[in-house]
Design a protein around this motif. Structure first.
Motif, PDB file in Angstrom:
ATOM      1  N   ASP A 337       0.869  -1.179   0.000  1.00  0.00           N
ATOM      2  CA  ASP A 337       0.000   0.000   0.000  1.00  0.00           C
ATOM      3  C   ASP A 337       0.905   1.228   0.000  1.00  0.00           C
ATOM      4  O   ASP A 337       1.511   1.563   1.021  1.00  0.00           O
ATOM      5  CB  ASP A 337      -0.913  -0.024   1.225  1.00  0.00           C
ATOM      6  CG  ASP A 337      -1.832   1.194   1.277  1.00  0.00           C
ATOM      7  OD1 ASP A 337      -1.951   1.885   0.254  1.00  0.00           O
ATOM      8  OD2 ASP A 337      -2.408   1.445   2.351  1.00  0.00           O
ATOM      9  N   LEU A 338       1.004   1.879  -1.149  1.00  0.00           N
ATOM     10  CA  LEU A 338       1.916   3.003  -1.329  1.00  0.00           C
ATOM     11  C   LEU A 338       1.100   4.284  -1.464  1.00  0.00           C
ATOM     12  O   LEU A 338       0.298   4.427  -2.383  1.00  0.00           O
ATOM     13  CB  LEU A 338       2.770   2.775  -2.587  1.00  0.00           C
ATOM     14  CG  LEU A 338       3.899   3.757  -2.874  1.00  0.00           C
ATOM     15  CD1 LEU A 338       4.896   3.798  -1.729  1.00  0.00           C
ATOM     16  CD2 LEU A 338       4.597   3.383  -4.169  1.00  0.00           C
ATOM     17  N   GLU A 339       1.301   5.198  -0.516  1.00  0.00           N
ATOM     18  CA  GLU A 339       0.607   6.485  -0.542  1.00  0.00           C
ATOM     19  C   GLU A 339       1.614   7.586  -0.839  1.00  0.00           C
ATOM     20  O   GLU A 339       2.586   7.763  -0.096  1.00  0.00           O
ATOM     21  CB  GLU A 339      -0.088   6.744   0.797  1.00  0.00           C
ATOM     22  CG  GLU A 339      -1.200   5.753   1.110  1.00  0.00           C
ATOM     23  CD  GLU A 339      -1.959   6.136   2.370  1.00  0.00           C
ATOM     24  OE1 GLU A 339      -2.121   7.350   2.593  1.00  0.00           O
ATOM     25  OE2 GLU A 339      -2.353   5.229   3.120  1.00  0.00           O
ATOM     26  N   ILE A 340       1.382   8.314  -1.935  1.00  0.00           N
ATOM     27  CA  ILE A 340       2.273   9.370  -2.385  1.00  0.00           C
ATOM     28  C   ILE A 340       1.473  10.663  -2.474  1.00  0.00           C
ATOM     29  O   ILE A 340       0.273  10.638  -2.786  1.00  0.00           O
ATOM     30  CB  ILE A 340       2.884   9.010  -3.762  1.00  0.00           C
ATOM     31  CG1 ILE A 340       3.534   7.618  -3.705  1.00  0.00           C
ATOM     32  CG2 ILE A 340       3.907  10.044  -4.203  1.00  0.00           C
ATOM     33  CD1 ILE A 340       4.037   7.129  -5.043  1.00  0.00           C
ATOM     34  N   GLU A 341       2.102  11.760  -2.190  1.00  0.00           N
ATOM     35  CA  GLU A 341       1.417  13.053  -2.280  1.00  0.00           C
ATOM     36  C   GLU A 341       0.804  13.199  -3.671  1.00  0.00           C
ATOM     37  O   GLU A 341       1.482  12.970  -4.688  1.00  0.00           O
ATOM     38  CB  GLU A 341       2.392  14.191  -2.009  1.00  0.00           C
ATOM     39  CG  GLU A 341       2.898  14.214  -0.579  1.00  0.00           C
ATOM     40  CD  GLU A 341       3.893  15.340  -0.342  1.00  0.00           C
ATOM     41  OE1 GLU A 341       4.186  16.074  -1.313  1.00  0.00           O
ATOM     42  OE2 GLU A 341       4.372  15.478   0.797  1.00  0.00           O
ATOM     43  N   PRO A 342      -0.487  13.567  -3.760  1.00  0.00           N
ATOM     44  CA  PRO A 342      -1.179  13.578  -5.065  1.00  0.00           C
ATOM     45  C   PRO A 342      -0.500  14.442  -6.114  1.00  0.00           C
ATOM     46  O   PRO A 342      -0.531  14.121  -7.302  1.00  0.00           O
ATOM     47  CB  PRO A 342      -2.568  14.107  -4.712  1.00  0.00           C
ATOM     48  CG  PRO A 342      -2.763  13.761  -3.274  1.00  0.00           C
ATOM     49  CD  PRO A 342      -1.397  13.869  -2.645  1.00  0.00           C
TER      50      PRO A 342
END
Length: 770
Positions: A337-342
């Protein structure tokens, strides 16, 4: 004729191109550029976005999650080509059309027009998009290549509304009927039905190989989102089947969802990892398999900003990371689960949103792989095996009992009987021990003085178990009492509650286990084997649940333990009260001490008043004078600790709900199960000359060594504790766990009391790499 095949000469191929009649003799003119028909444009766009039924389902699932759904149900027929239906309980779609009183909220009429969306207003919004969909092309594309029906109901609507779509517009359900949405019965949320997918694109429809292959791809899509979307329940089934192919409850954890979708073999070998970097603007977390698990094909569940995507670079880097830990040809399982700044992610690079681009890709992938590598190194470094020629106090195989008198006379060891070798010898890592007499774990521990059968002296011969312990003071009698048929609704409800919490895998493990031996009497641990795996089991927790279930199944038909001479209830209760007062005095709680002052009299009076019910349902007889005549017998061959009897009676006062029938039965049986649960015993002492601390084989061995030395310094162990220890060893092996094997329905609460400590196949893989 235009488009006619030329068959005059066999050497020519293709079709003739039409030419202008007045321009036959002149040079060819350049063809005019014309705008395509909108219908052709829409079908081309639909073919790019909806390539297969799985892509249509992916778009519909994302819309359902965006709508705040907590339950998503998928129904499939013929691999999704004939029917693809998704039902959610989200906030629904507002309804409005000309002539209706909700003209300002006309979402349903334009639902399937291209580029209509509630998630994007300006192009700059893509830099901060936080939803799955944003282009407004999914439903429009589906409506151009399938028959689309939408049934929706919002929280503020008095009924549901159903609309049919074709080529992006509202169409009537049948010819001659109005195209406006119709009121219908329905539950809150939205149901989208896609029928006859690619009915007007025959070439695409004929390209699909089989319905089963497309259904497998659909299950893969549902499984990916079922693992990732916490708090959302998923189910998927074929049309006409009564059972479901995928079912995950909303409260399930990520590991439980992986276990449900991908199996226990994956879920049991997962390690968790987390890594983040504010400078690169990302946060990653996930679960990866350790070196004990490997398959022929890498499985990666990759979510970037909660979108299921694919990344060749991440897959290649993960496989390179695992190459140092897995055997040749082995591949891992990874959920990331990779969350990157939009504002660092470009989501609009692929028609089906299968891929995304993001900044600092190489650096982020490297940091994630480094974190996975460190977790794998920690797990791998724990596989340290200390060996020595012979453990202290363990006899060699030659000291086993001889199998015949002739062998005993010759001093030869008894050989274990061997069965004829099969024609095809199985691999050693698949062998399962089925005879519990082959080797006990207790034979690997330091022997303790055990009272001899005659009671004179002790037996210290290592590795030899004591003879069967007789149940002192108990005489079994068979009565002619006919068993009662219990039809009480309260008892049926309690039995149903147990079955509702049943854990299938754990129940199968206990039903097929082989008892290995007692490990730790203080922490109440035993070792059992199931298949090729070894488990440590908290037998205190297992016995508590088992005896509660025995109380429910044998309700009203218990045996009895006669107490001779019968003690007074008040005397037993006073013992427990005095013990409680001492504990309360140590804690300086005068209020609790005052409450306990008259507890013995009150509880004794309560039990005497309810003696008829206690006798009828629980075989617990109490005389009018307050004497305890009998106790319920739950398991023949097992003796509960009578030292726990005073506290058991004391807890029948405040911890049993005597006002309601079902709660009374439940709480009483819980207290009875606690009374029958084996007590904790001090760790077995050993002579001071033995120094087991020099052999740190296990943590249990270290604690045994330390406590044994302390016990030896204080003197020999109390004979009563010695007898109870020996009795407990016999009862667990020959009474309790055989009954657990045949009767226990393992519940989910027992998961915390079972730990896998060894897997034969996993150990073979470890030694293969050594």
């Amino acid at each position: 004729m235009e488009g006619e095949m030329d068959v005059d000469t066999p050497e020519q191929r293709g079709t003739k191109r039409p030419v202008e009649e007045n321009d036959v003799s002149g040079p060819p003119k350049p063809k005019r550029i014309k705008a395509l028909d909108p219908d052709v444009v829409n079908k081309i766009a639909a073919g790019e976005i909806i390539v297969a039924p799985m892509h249509a389902l992916k778009e519909l699932i994302e819309n359902a999650v965006d709508a705040g759904s907590t339950s998503i149900e998928v129904l499939v027929k013929d691999g999704g080509l004939k029917l693809l239906q998704i039902t959610d309980n989200g906030h629904g779609i507002d309804v409005g059309w000309p002539g209706h009183d909700m003209l300002d909220r006309d979402d349903l009429p334009i639902l399937c027009e291209r580029f209509t969306t509630s998630k994007l207003k300006e192009f700059e919004d893509l830099s901060s998009i936080g939803t799955y969909g944003f282009r407004g092309e999914a439903l429009a594309s589906i409506s151009h290549i399938a028959h689309l029906t939408v049934t929706t109901k919002t929280a503020g609507s008095s009924c549901a509304w159903r609309a049919h779509y074709g080529d992006g517009k509202l169409v009537p359900a049948k010819p001659g009927q109005p195209a406006a949405p119709k009121a219908t019965a329905g539950r809150g949320g939205t149901q989208i039905t896609v029928e006859d997918l690619f009915y007007n694109v025959p070439t695409r429809r004929r390209a699909f190989r089989s319905a089963s292959e497309e259904y497998a791809k659909i299950l893969d899509v549902v499984g990916r989102y079922a693992v990732h979307c916490a708090g959302v329940a998923f189910s998927c089934r074929k049309h006409g089947d009564s059972g479901v192919s995928v079912s995950t409850p909303s409260a399930a954890s990520t590991i439980d969802r992986i276990r449900q979708i991908h199996g226990s073999a994956v879920a049991n070998e997962l390690v968790e990892f987390k890594v983040s970097d504010d400078k690169l603007g990302f946060r990653a977390s996930g679960l990866a398999t350790n070196a004990n698990y490997h398959v022929k094909k890498t499985t990666i569940l990759l979510f970037i900003n909660h979108r299921a995507v694919e990344s060749t670079a991440i897959k290649r880097a993960v496989e390179q990371t695992y190459s140092a830990y897995l055997p040749k040809g082995g591949h891992p399982f990874l959920y990331l689960d990779l969350e990157i700044e939009p504002n660092r992610v470009d989501v609009n690079v692929h028609p089906t949103k299968r891929e995304v681009n993001f900044l600092n890709e190489d650096e982020i992938i490297e940091m994630v792989c480094d974190e996975i590598r460190s977790k794998l190194a920690q797990v791998d470094s724990s596989r340290t095996f200390l060996t020595q020629s012979l453990l202290p106090g363990v006899q060699t195989i030659e000291t086993l009992q001889p199998s015949s008198k002739d062998d005993a006379a010759d001093g030869k060891a008894a050989a274990t009987p061997k069965t004829p070798a099969p024609t095809k010898r199985p691999y050693e890592n698949n062998l399962v021990r089925t005879d519990s007499k082959i080797r006990k774990i207790t034979s690997m521990l330091t022997p303790a003085p055990i009272p001899s059968p005659s009671g004179q002296g002790t037996s210290t011969e290592p590795g030899i178990l004591p003879p069967p312990i007789q149940d002192d003071g108990l005489q079994y009698e068979i009565t002619d009492r006919q068993p009662l048929r219990i039809a009480l609704t309260s008892v049926k409800n309690l039995r149903s509650a147990v079955r509702a919490t049943m854990h299938n895998t754990l129940t199968e493990m206990f039903a097929s286990h082989t008892y290995v031996g007692l490990v730790d009497e203080r922490r109440r641990l035993v070792a059992i084997q199931s298949g090729v795996k070894l488990y440590l089991v908290d037998y205190g927790l297992a016995c508590n649940e088992f005896f509660y279930q025995v109380g429910l199944t044998d309700f009203g038909n218990f045996g009895v333990i006669k107490l001779d001479p019968p003690p007074k209830l008040v005397d037993l209760l006073q013992i427990a009260v005095d013990a409680e007062k001492e504990e309360q005095a140590d804690g300086n709680n005068p209020e609790a001490a005052s409450i306990l002052a008259n507890a013995a009299e009150l509880i004794s009076r309560t039990l005497v008043e309810r003696r008829e019910m206690l006798d009828e349902y629980f075989s617990m007889k109490v005389s009018e004078d307050g004497e305890l005549l009998t106790l319920p017998l739950l398991l023949k061959g097992y003796v509960p600790s009578l030292a726990k009897l005073p506290r058991f009676l004391l807890r029948l006062g405040p911890y049993v709900d005597w006002t309601g029938e079902e709660e009374c039965f439940r709480t009483f049986l819980r207290e009875l199960a606690a009374f029958y649960t084996p007590e904790q015993l001090p760790v077995l002492p050993s002579p001071p000359s033995r120094d087991l601390s020099a052999n740190p084989i296990t943590e249990v061995g270290q604690e045994r060594a330390q406590t044994s030395a302390e016990g030896a310094m204080e003197g020999n162990e109390d004979p009563m504790i010695q007898a109870r220890r020996a009795q407990m060893m016999r009862m667990l092996e020959y009474a309790v766990f055989p009954a657990i094997r045949s009767r226990l329905v393992a519940t989910s609460r027992m998961l915390k009391g079972v730990v896998e400590v060894a897997d034969l196949k996993g150990l073979y893989r470890v030694f293969e790499r050594c």
